[in-house]
Design a protein around this motif. Structure first.
Motif, PDB file in Angstrom:
ATOM      1  N   VAL A   9      21.134   8.333   3.962  1.00 39.65           N
ATOM      2  CA  VAL A   9      20.190   7.748   2.999  1.00 39.65           C
ATOM      3  C   VAL A   9      19.214   6.807   3.703  1.00 39.65           C
ATOM      4  O   VAL A   9      18.012   6.796   3.391  1.00 39.65           O
ATOM      5  CB  VAL A   9      20.953   7.001   1.890  1.00 39.65           C
ATOM      6  CG1 VAL A   9      19.970   6.317   0.932  1.00 39.65           C
ATOM      7  CG2 VAL A   9      21.835   7.975   1.111  1.00 39.65           C
ATOM      8  N   VAL A  10      19.717   6.032   4.661  1.00 37.26           N
ATOM      9  CA  VAL A  10      18.855   5.116   5.416  1.00 37.26           C
ATOM     10  C   VAL A  10      17.782   5.898   6.178  1.00 37.26           C
ATOM     11  O   VAL A  10      16.611   5.493   6.223  1.00 37.26           O
ATOM     12  CB  VAL A  10      19.699   4.256   6.388  1.00 37.26           C
ATOM     13  CG1 VAL A  10      18.817   3.580   7.428  1.00 37.26           C
ATOM     14  CG2 VAL A  10      20.490   3.212   5.614  1.00 37.26           C
ATOM     15  N   SER A  11      18.166   7.019   6.745  1.00 37.49           N
ATOM     16  CA  SER A  11      17.202   7.867   7.459  1.00 37.49           C
ATOM     17  C   SER A  11      16.157   8.425   6.502  1.00 37.49           C
ATOM     18  O   SER A  11      14.962   8.474   6.828  1.00 37.49           O
ATOM     19  CB  SER A  11      17.927   9.015   8.169  1.00 37.49           C
ATOM     20  OG  SER A  11      18.782   8.529   9.172  1.00 37.49           O
ATOM     21  N   LYS A  12      16.598   8.830   5.328  1.00 33.94           N
ATOM     22  CA  LYS A  12      15.660   9.355   4.326  1.00 33.94           C
ATOM     23  C   LYS A  12      14.681   8.275   3.870  1.00 33.94           C
ATOM     24  O   LYS A  12      13.568   8.581   3.414  1.00 33.94           O
ATOM     25  CB  LYS A  12      16.423   9.915   3.128  1.00 33.94           C
ATOM     26  CG  LYS A  12      17.095  11.265   3.384  1.00 33.94           C
ATOM     27  CD  LYS A  12      17.804  11.768   2.135  1.00 33.94           C
ATOM     28  CE  LYS A  12      18.270  13.210   2.283  1.00 33.94           C
ATOM     29  NZ  LYS A  12      19.274  13.407   3.310  1.00 33.94           N
ATOM     30  N   ALA A  13      15.110   7.009   3.977  1.00 31.70           N
ATOM     31  CA  ALA A  13      14.232   5.898   3.588  1.00 31.70           C
ATOM     32  C   ALA A  13      13.204   5.579   4.665  1.00 31.70           C
ATOM     33  O   ALA A  13      12.352   4.712   4.476  1.00 31.70           O
ATOM     34  CB  ALA A  13      15.061   4.653   3.280  1.00 31.70           C
ATOM     35  N   GLY A  14      13.283   6.280   5.808  1.00 31.69           N
ATOM     36  CA  GLY A  14      12.273   6.121   6.847  1.00 31.69           C
ATOM     37  C   GLY A  14      12.658   5.233   8.000  1.00 31.69           C
ATOM     38  O   GLY A  14      11.850   4.997   8.905  1.00 31.69           O
ATOM     39  N   ALA A  15      13.887   4.716   8.009  1.00 37.87           N
ATOM     40  CA  ALA A  15      14.308   3.814   9.083  1.00 37.87           C
ATOM     41  C   ALA A  15      14.832   4.591  10.287  1.00 37.87           C
ATOM     42  O   ALA A  15      15.372   5.687  10.143  1.00 37.87           O
ATOM     43  CB  ALA A  15      15.389   2.864   8.586  1.00 37.87           C
ATOM     44  N   ARG A  16      14.655   4.011  11.441  1.00 33.99           N
ATOM     45  CA  ARG A  16      15.271   4.535  12.670  1.00 33.99           C
ATOM     46  C   ARG A  16      16.655   3.909  12.802  1.00 33.99           C
ATOM     47  O   ARG A  16      16.832   2.715  12.559  1.00 33.99           O
ATOM     48  CB  ARG A  16      14.432   4.153  13.895  1.00 33.99           C
ATOM     49  CG  ARG A  16      15.042   4.574  15.238  1.00 33.99           C
ATOM     50  CD  ARG A  16      14.222   4.025  16.399  1.00 33.99           C
ATOM     51  NE  ARG A  16      14.397   2.589  16.573  1.00 33.99           N
ATOM     52  CZ  ARG A  16      15.318   2.025  17.355  1.00 33.99           C
ATOM     53  NH1 ARG A  16      16.159   2.778  18.033  1.00 33.99           N
ATOM     54  NH2 ARG A  16      15.398   0.714  17.457  1.00 33.99           N
TER      55      ARG A  16
END
Length: 319
Positions: A105-112
């Motif tokens: 989910v964090v990756s889908k939010a655009g974070a590395r």
């Protein structure tokens, strides 16, 4: 999930059936008493089936809710953490599946995601505290300073935080050799493991609590040692969120210890529903809130500020 009342009804039904068998088998009683026992046994069987049906329906509804939230999550979180980087730190006993789903989910939010750090049981072993303290001194970067009142766990937490997170976007990216040496030293000594490139530093941190609240006599000391890490991370990162399940927010749980720690107020956010789709969504919102200098306790546990940050933080456009 089988309801507790279902187990009670089942046990009563078994004993009544046993009693009925004894009565009939002994041929000591006849007529109205036997009929009453038969009627009661039949009614309990019907109640039992009704509880099973209700439990099955509840599970189906919960699964449905989770599927709907999972379906809309990519659109809801898109861009909310763009330009940010996140490091995951797992306490001993944390749920690996929670980490994997949260990372998605964090990756889908655009974070590395810079990397994953897992504290080992040895980290909390009181017989290893002297060794941990000495190693912390040996590996300490020259830029890191400890407080005069810091405990050994406070000192180690500060040192780890200094090499894992930063508030400066310019410090994110290339791996810092000094940070790499610190992490490698603790790994070689068996206090932690890591994967990815955590020495590249992140701007945000997610700390995953043990899946089960501790019932051990040393629970308070262990939780104090664990709470030191999110506290230290909050001083070096742009945001720190500790996550877990409802048990982690109960007595003996790490999230409960954080919420009871006055030093954490205004610095560390908590989410006690991260094992659910809605909790993972809430965690992203909490991280977004943290980048705006706001914190809170979210979920279903005692004393929470609500199910999620309100109002939901807006998506900040990053250049």
């Amino acid at each position: 999930m089988i309801d507790f009342r279902y187990h009670i009804v089942s046990i009563i039904a078994v004993f009544l059936a046993l009693a009925l068998g004894l009565v009939v088998g002994a041929s000591a009683l006849r007529g109205p008493l036997v009929d009453q026992l038969k009627d009661r046994s039949s009614q309990l069987e019907k109640d039992n089936q009704r509880w099973r049906d209700q439990t099955r329906l509840t599970d189906q509804l919960n699964n449905y809710d989770g599927q709907v939230v999972d379906g809309v999550t990519p659109q809801v979180v898109e861009g909310r953490l763009k330009g940010e980087s996140v490091v995951f730190i797992e306490a001993p006993g944390a749920d690996d599946q929670m980490r994997a789903k949260m990372a998605d989910v964090v990756s889908k939010a655009g974070a590395r995601i810079s990397g994953y750090v897992a504290l080992q049981d040895k980290y909390l072993d009181e017989n290893q505290l002297t060794t941990l303290n000495e190693l912390t001194d040996q590996l300490r970067p020259t830029t890191v300073e400890f407080g005069s009142d810091d405990s050994p766990y406070d000192r180690t937490a500060v040192e780890l935080a200094s090499v894992l997170v930063t508030q400066q976007a310019s410090s994110v990216g290339p791996e810092d050799p000094a940070a790499g040496q610190v992490l490698a030293g603790f790994k070689t000594a068996g206090f932690l493991n890591y994967s990815g490139q955590p020495a590249t530093r992140a701007t945000l941190a997610i700390v995953i609590a043990p899946a089960a609240a501790s019932k051990d006599k040393n629970a308070d000391a262990e939780n104090k040692a664990l709470v030191a890490l999110p506290l230290a991370l909050s001083g070096y990162a742009n945001g720190t969120v500790a996550i877990g399940n409802a048990d982690a927010a109960s007595e003996g749980g790490m999230l409960k210890a954080i919420r009871d720690e006055s030093k954490a107020e205004g610095h560390v956010s908590t989410v006690d529903t991260a094992n659910a789709s809605t909790g993972r969504l809430t965690t992203v919102f909490a991280l977004g809130y943290a980048t705006q200098g706001k914190t809170g306790d979210y979920g279903v546990g005692s004393g929470v500020d609500g199910p999620m940050p309100t109002p939901v933080p807006t998506v900040l456009k990053k250049k």
